[in-house]
Scaffold this motif. Sequence first.
Motif, mmCIF file in Angstrom:
data_model
loop_
_atom_site.group_PDB
_atom_site.id
_atom_site.type_symbol
_atom_site.label_atom_id
_atom_site.label_comp_id
_atom_site.label_asym_id
_atom_site.label_seq_id
_atom_site.Cartn_x
_atom_site.Cartn_y
_atom_site.Cartn_z
ATOM 1 N N ASP A 95 0.840 -1.221 0.072
ATOM 2 C CA ASP A 95 0.098 -0.010 0.066
ATOM 3 C C ASP A 95 0.783 1.359 0.146
ATOM 4 O OD1 ASP A 95 -2.149 -1.647 0.156
ATOM 5 O OD2 ASP A 95 -2.578 -1.346 2.100
ATOM 6 N N GLU A 96 2.013 1.075 0.787
ATOM 7 C CA GLU A 96 2.933 2.324 0.807
ATOM 8 C C GLU A 96 3.538 2.578 -0.334
ATOM 9 O OE1 GLU A 96 2.912 -0.273 2.728
ATOM 10 O OE2 GLU A 96 1.790 0.930 4.653
ATOM 11 N N SER A 97 3.395 2.024 -1.349
ATOM 12 C CA SER A 97 4.188 2.308 -2.708
ATOM 13 C C SER A 97 2.778 2.381 -3.720
ATOM 14 C CB SER A 97 4.816 1.066 -3.467
ATOM 15 O OG SER A 97 6.075 0.648 -2.406
ATOM 16 N N LEU A 98 1.943 1.800 -3.722
ATOM 17 C CA LEU A 98 0.806 1.829 -4.485
ATOM 18 C C LEU A 98 -0.136 3.148 -4.791
ATOM 19 C CD1 LEU A 98 -1.319 0.537 -6.549
ATOM 20 C CD2 LEU A 98 -2.386 -0.524 -4.593
ATOM 21 N N PHE A 99 -0.422 3.629 -3.458
ATOM 22 C CA PHE A 99 -1.350 4.778 -3.229
ATOM 23 C C PHE A 99 -0.731 5.962 -3.604
ATOM 24 C CE2 PHE A 99 -3.507 1.493 -0.541
ATOM 25 C CZ PHE A 99 -4.784 1.493 -1.437
ATOM 26 N N PRO A 100 0.658 6.265 -3.077
ATOM 27 C CA PRO A 100 1.226 7.300 -3.406
ATOM 28 C C PRO A 100 1.497 7.656 -5.184
ATOM 29 C CG PRO A 100 2.340 6.362 -1.629
ATOM 30 C CD PRO A 100 1.353 5.575 -1.950
ATOM 31 N N ALA A 101 1.839 6.208 -5.738
ATOM 32 C CA ALA A 101 1.946 6.298 -7.231
ATOM 33 C C ALA A 101 0.743 6.680 -7.871
ATOM 34 C CB ALA A 101 2.241 4.987 -7.619
ATOM 35 N N LEU A 102 -0.429 6.020 -7.314
ATOM 36 C CA LEU A 102 -1.689 6.592 -8.073
ATOM 37 C C LEU A 102 -1.945 8.058 -7.838
ATOM 38 C CD1 LEU A 102 -3.830 3.322 -7.249
ATOM 39 C CD2 LEU A 102 -2.614 3.999 -9.516
ATOM 40 N N ARG A 103 -1.853 8.338 -6.466
ATOM 41 C CA ARG A 103 -1.954 9.714 -6.509
ATOM 42 C C ARG A 103 -1.240 10.799 -7.091
ATOM 43 N NH1 ARG A 103 -3.127 7.888 -0.703
ATOM 44 N NH2 ARG A 103 -0.663 8.338 -0.436
ATOM 45 N N ALA A 104 -0.044 10.346 -7.572
ATOM 46 C CA ALA A 104 0.915 11.169 -8.247
ATOM 47 C C ALA A 104 0.554 11.308 -9.556
ATOM 48 C CB ALA A 104 2.245 10.811 -8.088
ATOM 49 N N GLY A 105 -0.394 10.375 -10.242
ATOM 50 C CA GLY A 105 -0.851 10.355 -11.612
ATOM 51 C C GLY A 105 -0.787 9.194 -12.292
ATOM 52 N N ALA A 106 -0.033 8.289 -11.771
ATOM 53 C CA ALA A 106 0.087 6.801 -12.609
ATOM 54 C C ALA A 106 -1.250 6.364 -12.881
ATOM 55 C CB ALA A 106 0.977 5.978 -11.507
ATOM 56 N N ARG A 107 -1.290 5.923 -14.116
ATOM 57 C CA ARG A 107 -2.666 5.195 -14.689
ATOM 58 C C ARG A 107 -2.532 3.664 -14.574
ATOM 59 N NH1 ARG A 107 -5.815 8.677 -19.168
ATOM 60 N NH2 ARG A 107 -6.228 10.344 -17.844
ATOM 61 N N GLY A 108 -1.591 3.129 -14.502
ATOM 62 C CA GLY A 108 -1.101 1.815 -14.456
ATOM 63 C C GLY A 108 -0.297 1.483 -13.434
ATOM 64 N N TYR A 109 -0.125 0.174 -12.797
ATOM 65 C CA TYR A 109 0.775 -0.479 -11.922
ATOM 66 C C TYR A 109 0.771 -1.930 -11.972
ATOM 67 C CZ TYR A 109 2.838 -0.067 -7.150
ATOM 68 O OH TYR A 109 3.766 -0.069 -6.081
ATOM 69 N N LEU A 110 1.967 -2.174 -12.192
ATOM 70 C CA LEU A 110 2.185 -3.659 -12.436
ATOM 71 C C LEU A 110 3.412 -4.018 -11.526
ATOM 72 C CD1 LEU A 110 2.337 -3.782 -16.249
ATOM 73 C CD2 LEU A 110 0.646 -4.513 -14.879
ATOM 74 N N THR A 111 3.610 -5.402 -11.129
ATOM 75 C CA THR A 111 4.753 -5.784 -10.370
ATOM 76 C C THR A 111 5.556 -6.442 -11.392
ATOM 77 O OG1 THR A 111 3.453 -7.658 -9.806
ATOM 78 C CG2 THR A 111 3.541 -5.829 -7.921
ATOM 79 N N LYS A 112 7.072 -6.603 -11.119
ATOM 80 C CA LYS A 112 7.713 -6.953 -12.249
ATOM 81 C C LYS A 112 7.829 -8.441 -12.562
ATOM 82 C CE LYS A 112 11.157 -3.464 -11.623
ATOM 83 N NZ LYS A 112 12.725 -3.014 -10.892
ATOM 84 N N ASP A 113 6.827 -9.279 -11.738
ATOM 85 C CA ASP A 113 6.316 -10.540 -12.373
ATOM 86 C C ASP A 113 5.380 -10.702 -13.344
ATOM 87 O OD1 ASP A 113 4.282 -9.835 -10.585
ATOM 88 O OD2 ASP A 113 4.361 -11.374 -9.197
ATOM 89 N N ALA A 114 5.071 -9.390 -13.686
ATOM 90 C CA ALA A 114 4.048 -9.164 -14.983
ATOM 91 C C ALA A 114 4.889 -10.038 -16.225
ATOM 92 C CB ALA A 114 3.899 -8.075 -15.118
ATOM 93 N N GLY A 115 4.075 -10.653 -17.068
ATOM 94 C CA GLY A 115 4.553 -11.277 -18.340
ATOM 95 C C GLY A 115 4.305 -9.988 -19.373
ATOM 96 N N GLY A 116 4.823 -10.268 -20.435
ATOM 97 C CA GLY A 116 5.057 -9.611 -21.711
ATOM 98 C C GLY A 116 3.454 -9.109 -22.122
ATOM 99 N N ASP A 117 2.566 -10.014 -22.324
ATOM 100 C CA ASP A 117 0.997 -9.849 -22.545
ATOM 101 C C ASP A 117 0.626 -8.708 -21.559
ATOM 102 O OD1 ASP A 117 1.280 -11.632 -24.540
ATOM 103 O OD2 ASP A 117 0.276 -13.205 -23.833
ATOM 104 N N GLU A 118 0.743 -8.897 -20.300
ATOM 105 C CA GLU A 118 0.478 -7.979 -19.299
ATOM 106 C C GLU A 118 0.570 -6.646 -19.427
ATOM 107 O OE1 GLU A 118 -0.360 -8.382 -14.464
ATOM 108 O OE2 GLU A 118 0.544 -10.056 -15.499
ATOM 109 N N ILE A 119 1.976 -6.435 -19.844
ATOM 110 C CA ILE A 119 2.633 -5.398 -20.128
ATOM 111 C C ILE A 119 2.017 -4.400 -21.201
ATOM 112 C CG2 ILE A 119 4.710 -4.020 -20.738
ATOM 113 C CD1 ILE A 119 6.447 -6.010 -18.858
#
Length: 231
Positions: A95-119
């Motif tokens: 949560d401490e990473s997710l919510f500040p990023a969304l409030r700053a204006g990020a429209r997407g949020y993925l973790t680095k285990d995401a696959g190519g299709d997900e990106i």
Amino acid sequence: MTEESETKPARVVVADDQTIVREGIVMLLGLLPGIEVVGAAGDGDEAVRLVGELAPDVVLMDLRMPRCDGVEATRRIRAEHPGTQVVVLTTFGDDESLFPALRAGARGYLTKDAGGDEIVRAVQDVLSGDAGLSPGVQRRLLEHLSAPEPEPKAPVGQPVGPPDGLTAREIEVLVLIAGGLSNQEIARQLQVSTATVKTHINNMFTKTGLNDRAQAVLYAFRKGLARPPVG
């Protein structure tokens, strides 16, 4: 997306302070359809500079970087270059990473285990005006926001009105956004034009101070206007 954006690859800048990770992401993106990597940055300051020089469609942004972290870089990019969207790509899903990023204006949020299709899907989603959230991040967001925040009590004798003066139709559109519907799907369901839907969304953003659909989902759950799906 427009017909032009469907025929042209999305121009992407990658920002990550770890050289081997950054080069690996660039290599992976080079193999994916519909994406063209136009630059790579080692910290937030460099990412902001590259956006100013290259005007990419999307930045894939790491969060923990020296000099200028991903949250601050996202805030600067969205303020100075609103035509560029930001998708966070990070190791951290807390949560401490997710919510500040969304409030700053990020429209997407993925973790680095995401696959190519997900990106690819996240990039396409943010360019279409939707939120590009991984399923795991989406679940975490909904769980965190499932309990609505208490509304302030109205003075005695005065009824409690809708939050921030939203109209019934604007709330209806907001609930459908929280349900994951696109502008075209909302228009079909409400039997109105897509332009009318966009007008309702713009009015809603003005009244609430929201900037994008990801923040609208946050708002809807905080205000108790929508509930997370079961299961």
